[in-house]
Design a protein around this motif. Structure first.
Motif, PDB file in Angstrom:
ATOM      1  N   LEU A 203       0.826  -1.209   0.000  1.00  0.00           N
ATOM      2  CA  LEU A 203       0.000   0.000   0.000  1.00  0.00           C
ATOM      3  C   LEU A 203       0.861   1.260   0.000  1.00  0.00           C
ATOM      4  CD1 LEU A 203      -2.898  -0.883   2.485  1.00  0.00           C
ATOM      5  CD2 LEU A 203      -2.955  -0.815  -0.013  1.00  0.00           C
ATOM      6  N   THR A 204       1.987   1.215   0.691  1.00  0.00           N
ATOM      7  CA  THR A 204       2.886   2.376   0.723  1.00  0.00           C
ATOM      8  C   THR A 204       3.447   2.666  -0.664  1.00  0.00           C
ATOM      9  OG1 THR A 204       3.496   1.905   3.027  1.00  0.00           O
ATOM     10  CG2 THR A 204       4.966   3.341   1.769  1.00  0.00           C
ATOM     11  N   LEU A 205       3.857   1.611  -1.362  1.00  0.00           N
ATOM     12  CA  LEU A 205       4.369   1.794  -2.727  1.00  0.00           C
ATOM     13  C   LEU A 205       3.301   2.406  -3.626  1.00  0.00           C
ATOM     14  CD1 LEU A 205       6.369  -1.521  -3.364  1.00  0.00           C
ATOM     15  CD2 LEU A 205       7.301   0.772  -3.062  1.00  0.00           C
ATOM     16  N   LEU A 206       2.085   1.890  -3.536  1.00  0.00           N
ATOM     17  CA  LEU A 206       0.995   2.420  -4.362  1.00  0.00           C
ATOM     18  C   LEU A 206       0.703   3.880  -4.009  1.00  0.00           C
ATOM     19  CD1 LEU A 206      -1.453  -0.630  -4.400  1.00  0.00           C
ATOM     20  CD2 LEU A 206      -0.181   0.282  -6.336  1.00  0.00           C
ATOM     21  N   ALA A 207       0.759   4.215  -2.720  1.00  0.00           N
ATOM     22  CA  ALA A 207       0.476   5.585  -2.295  1.00  0.00           C
ATOM     23  C   ALA A 207       1.544   6.551  -2.799  1.00  0.00           C
ATOM     24  CB  ALA A 207       0.387   5.646  -0.767  1.00  0.00           C
ATOM     25  N   VAL A 208       2.805   6.147  -2.716  1.00  0.00           N
ATOM     26  CA  VAL A 208       3.903   7.015  -3.175  1.00  0.00           C
ATOM     27  C   VAL A 208       3.786   7.281  -4.677  1.00  0.00           C
ATOM     28  CG1 VAL A 208       6.401   7.131  -3.532  1.00  0.00           C
ATOM     29  CG2 VAL A 208       5.494   6.382  -1.325  1.00  0.00           C
ATOM     30  N   LEU A 209       3.536   6.247  -5.446  1.00  0.00           N
ATOM     31  CA  LEU A 209       3.459   6.411  -6.895  1.00  0.00           C
ATOM     32  C   LEU A 209       2.144   7.073  -7.317  1.00  0.00           C
ATOM     33  CD1 LEU A 209       5.156   3.094  -7.903  1.00  0.00           C
ATOM     34  CD2 LEU A 209       6.077   5.386  -8.085  1.00  0.00           C
ATOM     35  N   LYS A 210       1.129   6.946  -6.490  1.00  0.00           N
ATOM     36  CA  LYS A 210      -0.098   7.703  -6.737  1.00  0.00           C
ATOM     37  C   LYS A 210       0.189   9.202  -6.620  1.00  0.00           C
ATOM     38  CE  LYS A 210      -4.569   8.661  -4.595  1.00  0.00           C
ATOM     39  NZ  LYS A 210      -5.464   8.334  -3.466  1.00  0.00           N
ATOM     40  N   ALA A 211       1.000   9.583  -5.622  1.00  0.00           N
ATOM     41  CA  ALA A 211       1.366  10.993  -5.461  1.00  0.00           C
ATOM     42  C   ALA A 211       2.147  11.503  -6.666  1.00  0.00           C
ATOM     43  CB  ALA A 211       2.182  11.173  -4.180  1.00  0.00           C
ATOM     44  N   VAL A 212       3.035  10.663  -7.196  1.00  0.00           N
ATOM     45  CA  VAL A 212       3.803  11.046  -8.384  1.00  0.00           C
ATOM     46  C   VAL A 212       2.866  11.267  -9.572  1.00  0.00           C
ATOM     47  CG1 VAL A 212       5.511  10.254 -10.084  1.00  0.00           C
ATOM     48  CG2 VAL A 212       5.913   9.896  -7.642  1.00  0.00           C
ATOM     49  N   ASN A 213       1.899  10.379  -9.733  1.00  0.00           N
ATOM     50  CA  ASN A 213       0.951  10.497 -10.848  1.00  0.00           C
ATOM     51  C   ASN A 213      -0.022  11.654 -10.674  1.00  0.00           C
ATOM     52  OD1 ASN A 213       0.730   8.035 -13.052  1.00  0.00           O
ATOM     53  ND2 ASN A 213       1.830   7.430 -11.212  1.00  0.00           N
ATOM     54  N   PHE A 214      -0.244  12.085  -9.426  1.00  0.00           N
ATOM     55  CA  PHE A 214      -1.109  13.230  -9.182  1.00  0.00           C
ATOM     56  C   PHE A 214      -0.493  14.530  -9.696  1.00  0.00           C
ATOM     57  CE2 PHE A 214      -4.531  12.545  -5.712  1.00  0.00           C
ATOM     58  CZ  PHE A 214      -5.036  11.475  -6.425  1.00  0.00           C
ATOM     59  N   ALA A 215       0.834  14.563  -9.800  1.00  0.00           N
ATOM     60  CA  ALA A 215       1.517  15.772 -10.255  1.00  0.00           C
ATOM     61  C   ALA A 215       1.296  15.952 -11.758  1.00  0.00           C
ATOM     62  CB  ALA A 215       3.009  15.677  -9.932  1.00  0.00           C
ATOM     63  N   ALA A 216       1.854  17.022 -12.299  1.00  0.00           N
ATOM     64  CA  ALA A 216       1.733  17.289 -13.734  1.00  0.00           C
ATOM     65  C   ALA A 216       2.380  16.156 -14.529  1.00  0.00           C
ATOM     66  CB  ALA A 216       2.394  18.619 -14.075  1.00  0.00           C
ATOM     67  N   PRO A 217       1.889  15.869 -15.746  1.00  0.00           N
ATOM     68  CA  PRO A 217       2.472  14.821 -16.569  1.00  0.00           C
ATOM     69  C   PRO A 217       3.992  14.944 -16.736  1.00  0.00           C
ATOM     70  CG  PRO A 217       0.408  15.505 -17.532  1.00  0.00           C
ATOM     71  CD  PRO A 217       0.668  16.435 -16.373  1.00  0.00           C
ATOM     72  N   ARG A 218       4.503  16.190 -16.764  1.00  0.00           N
ATOM     73  CA  ARG A 218       5.941  16.356 -16.927  1.00  0.00           C
ATOM     74  C   ARG A 218       6.700  15.771 -15.737  1.00  0.00           C
ATOM     75  NH1 ARG A 218       8.645  22.124 -18.230  1.00  0.00           N
ATOM     76  NH2 ARG A 218       7.786  21.618 -20.290  1.00  0.00           N
ATOM     77  N   VAL A 219       6.170  15.937 -14.512  1.00  0.00           N
ATOM     78  CA  VAL A 219       6.809  15.381 -13.321  1.00  0.00           C
ATOM     79  C   VAL A 219       6.817  13.858 -13.397  1.00  0.00           C
ATOM     80  CG1 VAL A 219       6.667  15.182 -10.810  1.00  0.00           C
ATOM     81  CG2 VAL A 219       6.141  17.368 -11.927  1.00  0.00           C
ATOM     82  N   PHE A 220       5.663  13.291 -13.758  1.00  0.00           N
ATOM     83  CA  PHE A 220       5.592  11.840 -13.940  1.00  0.00           C
ATOM     84  C   PHE A 220       6.596  11.374 -14.985  1.00  0.00           C
ATOM     85  CE2 PHE A 220       4.017   8.752 -17.034  1.00  0.00           C
ATOM     86  CZ  PHE A 220       4.036   7.596 -16.271  1.00  0.00           C
ATOM     87  N   GLY A 221       6.640  12.074 -16.125  1.00  0.00           N
ATOM     88  CA  GLY A 221       7.548  11.697 -17.203  1.00  0.00           C
ATOM     89  C   GLY A 221       9.000  11.751 -16.786  1.00  0.00           C
ATOM     90  N   GLU A 222       9.362  12.742 -16.000  1.00  0.00           N
ATOM     91  CA  GLU A 222      10.758  12.871 -15.561  1.00  0.00           C
ATOM     92  C   GLU A 222      11.128  11.746 -14.591  1.00  0.00           C
ATOM     93  OE1 GLU A 222      14.120  14.602 -16.524  1.00  0.00           O
ATOM     94  OE2 GLU A 222      12.210  15.406 -17.205  1.00  0.00           O
ATOM     95  N   CYS A 223      10.212  11.429 -13.665  1.00  0.00           N
ATOM     96  CA  CYS A 223      10.462  10.315 -12.744  1.00  0.00           C
ATOM     97  C   CYS A 223      10.629   9.007 -13.510  1.00  0.00           C
ATOM     98  CB  CYS A 223       9.309  10.189 -11.743  1.00  0.00           C
ATOM     99  SG  CYS A 223       9.234  11.506 -10.525  1.00  0.00           S
ATOM    100  N   GLU A 224       9.752   8.788 -14.469  1.00  0.00           N
ATOM    101  CA  GLU A 224       9.816   7.552 -15.244  1.00  0.00           C
ATOM    102  C   GLU A 224      11.081   7.490 -16.090  1.00  0.00           C
ATOM    103  OE1 GLU A 224       8.968   3.891 -16.104  1.00  0.00           O
ATOM    104  OE2 GLU A 224       7.843   5.110 -14.692  1.00  0.00           O
ATOM    105  N   PHE A 225      11.517   8.642 -16.581  1.00  0.00           N
ATOM    106  CA  PHE A 225      12.730   8.685 -17.392  1.00  0.00           C
ATOM    107  C   PHE A 225      13.924   8.147 -16.606  1.00  0.00           C
ATOM    108  CE2 PHE A 225      16.605  10.838 -18.789  1.00  0.00           C
ATOM    109  CZ  PHE A 225      16.599  10.557 -20.143  1.00  0.00           C
TER     110      PHE A 225
END
Length: 452
Positions: free
Chosen positions: A132-154
C-alpha cells in the motif's frame, strides 16, 4: 467505419517529450518479468525460449509500426483504444478498453506485491503495508503534472536500461574469455537436452507469458496525447520502441543462456543473479535487488499512468462514469488514478489472502487478453488504412499490407491453439476468452440501455 465521439488535442502544458514517451513505454515493458520472471520461461522451454522472445518481439514491432501509421494518419484521437473504436465500433472499443484496463490492474497489483516482498528484506513491516505504501507514493507522483511523472519515469527506466546494457557487455567479455576461466558456450546451449528440450508446443504455449512481460510499448500512443511533440516525431519513437524492447530481452536472455546451463536456473529466482555469480561479480545479489526494485517502481508508475488514462478515455466515450474523465489543474485525472490504485490494491490483497484461488483466477483471466487486444489493433489498422487509401490520403510504410496483418492474426490463432493443447496453459486460454466474451456481452447490454 465508426468515428470516435470526441478527439482530444495535445495539452500544451503537459510537457512530455519524446525521451519521456520512450522511457514511459520502456517502463511498462521492462519489469520484474524480465529480471525474475524470465527464469520460468527458460525452465519451461530451454534454449528455445529465444525463439519465443524473437516471435513476441516481432509481434510487438509489427503492432507498433501499425500504431505509428494510425497515429500519423489520424492524429489526436487518444490511445490505441480510440483507433480500435474508429475501426470496429463502440462495442468493440468498450471491450478493448476495459480488457486493457483490467490487464494493467492485475499487473499493478502483482508488481506492488513483488516490490513489497523485496522491500521486506530491508524493512521489517507487513507485506500488505509495504504494498500500500508503494501504491500511495506512486499515486502521489501520478497526481503531479504529466511532466513530473515523465521525468520520474525517465530516470527509473534509465536505471533498468543501463543495467541491461552493463550486464550484456560484461557477459560478452566473459564469453569471449577476456576475464574469468571461460565458458563452454556450445555445451551450455545444446549439451543439456538440445535446443528444444521440451518440444515446439512448449515454445508456442509460453508466448502469452512472455508477451505478458514484454507488454507496454503501446503506452507510447497514450503518452503521445499529452505531448507537445509533432506527430512525426512520435511516429519515429513508436516505430523504434518495438526494436529496442526486442533487443533488450533477446540480448539479456541470450547472454544468460551462454553463461549458465539453462537446466541449472531455478524458476522464481533471478537468472541474472545466477549468471553474475557464475562470472564472479561481487555483490551480484544486492545489485540485482536494487535493479529489480527500480524496475518494479518504474512498472508500477507506468501501470498507474496507463490505467488512469484508459479509464479517463472510457469516461469521455460514455463507457465509464463521467467523473472519471475529469482532470485536475495539473492535467492529471486524479479520480481515475485513485480508482485504478484501489483496484490494484485489491488485486494485491487477493495475492496475499487467496493466492491459489482468486489471484490465480485473475492471472488466468488476464493472461491471454493481450493477444486479443493486439489482434484488434492489427485488424483496426487494416480497416483504417483501407479507408484512407480509398479517400486518397495518408502515408503508409508497412510492407506487404495486408498480408502482414493477416499473418499476424494467424500467428495469434496458432498460439491460442497451442495453449488449448497444453494442459498447463489451457485454463489461461479458456479464462481469457471467457473474460473477453463476458466483457463484450456487458458492452452490448450497456449500448442497448444507452440507446433505449
Amino acid at each position: 467505419m465508426a468515428q470516435a465521439k470526441t478527439t482530444r488535442s495535445v495539452q500544451s502544458g503537459a510537457g512530455l517529450r519524446n525521451r519521456h514517451i520512450a522511457m514511459i513505454a520502456l517502463g511498462g515493458t521492462i519489469g520484474a518479468g524480465l529480471f525474475v520472471g524470465s527464469s520460468a520461461a527458460i525452465v519451461a522451454t530451454g534454449p528455445a525460449v529465444l525463439l519465443a522472445y524473437l516471435g513476441v518481439g516481432a509481434l510487438v514491432m509489427l503492432v507498433m509500426r501499425m500504431l505509428g501509421e494510425m497515429v500519423v494518419n489520424n492524429p489526436h484521437q487518444g490511445s490505441f483504444v480510440a483507433y480500435i473504436r474508429i475501426a470496429h465500433g463502440d462495442r468493440v472499443g468498450f471491450t478493448a478498453g476495459w480488457l486493457y484496463w483490467f490487464f494493467w490492474v492485475v499487473v499493478l497489483g502483482s508488481e506492488a506485491i513483488a516490490g513489497a516482498i523485496l522491500l521486506q528484506d530491508w524493512i521489517n513491516l507487513p507485506v500488505w503495508f509495504l504494498a500500500l505504501t508503494l501504491l500511495a507514493v506512486l499515486k502521489a507522483v501520478n497526481f503531479a503534472a504529466p511532466r513530473v511523472f515523465g521525468e520520474c519515469e525517465f530516470w527509473l527506466s534509465g536505471v533498468k536500461v543501463f543495467s541491461i546494457l552493463a550486464f550484456v557487455g560484461l557477459s560478452l567479455l566473459y564469453v569471449l574469455h577476456v576475464f574469468g576461466p571461460g565458458v563452454p558456450v556450445r555445451e551450455n546451449l545444446v549439451g543439456h537436452g538440445g535446443l528444444v528440450p521440451h518440444g515446439f508446443l512448449a515454445v508456442l504455449s509460453i508466448v502469452p507469458t512472455i508477451l505478458f512481460s514484454m507488454m507496454g510499448a503501446e503506452i507510447a500512443t497514450v503518452a503521445a496525447g499529452e505531448s507537445s511533440e509533432s506527430e512525426k516525431s512520435i511516429d519515429r519513437v513508436t516505430r523504434s520502441l518495438g526494436l529496442r524492447v526486442t533487443l533488450f530481452y533477446v540480448l539479456a536472455v541470450g547472454m544468460i543462456l551462454l553463461v549458465v546451463p539453462w537446466d541449472t536456473i531455478i524458476s522464481g529466482r533471478s537468472p541474472f543473479v545466477a549468471a553474475m555469480d557464475r562470472m564472479g561479480v561481487p555483490g551480484a545479489g544486492l545489485m540485482m535487488r536494487i535493479v529489480v526494485l527500480s524496475a518494479i517502481l518504474s512498472c508500477l508508475n507506468s501501470s498507474l499512468y496507463i490505467t488512469s488514462r484508459v479509464l479517463r478515455e472510457l469516461a469521455e466515450q460514455g463507457d465509464a462514469p463521467v467523473a472519471l474523465g475529469r482532470c485536475a489543474g495539473s492535467g492529471a485525472p486524479r479520480l481515475a488514478i485513485t480508482v485504478s490504485g484501489l483496484a490494484g490494491a485489491l488485486v494485491a490483497f487477493s495475492s496475499i489472502l487467496a493466492p491459489d484461488t482468486i489471484f490465480a483466477f485473475l492471472l488466468s483471466c488476464s493472461g491471454g487478453v493481450i493477444l486479443l487486444i493486439y489482434s484488434l489493433i492489427v485488424t483496426a489498422h487494416i480497416v483504417t488504412r483501407k479507408a484512407a487509401e480509398r479517400a486518397g490520403r495518408g502515408r503508409f510504410v508497412l510492407p506487404l499490407f495486408p498480408l502482414t496483418n493477416y499473418a499476424t492474426v494467424a500467428g495469434v490463432a496458432v498460439v491460442f491453439g497451442a495453449m488449448l493443447c497444453n494442459p498447463a496453459e489451457r485454463m489461461t486460454a479458456v479464462a481469457s476468452l471467457g473474460t473477453s466474451v463476458v466483457c463484450f456481452g456487458l458492452a452490448s447490454f450497456f449500448m442497448i440501455r444507452r440507446a433505449a
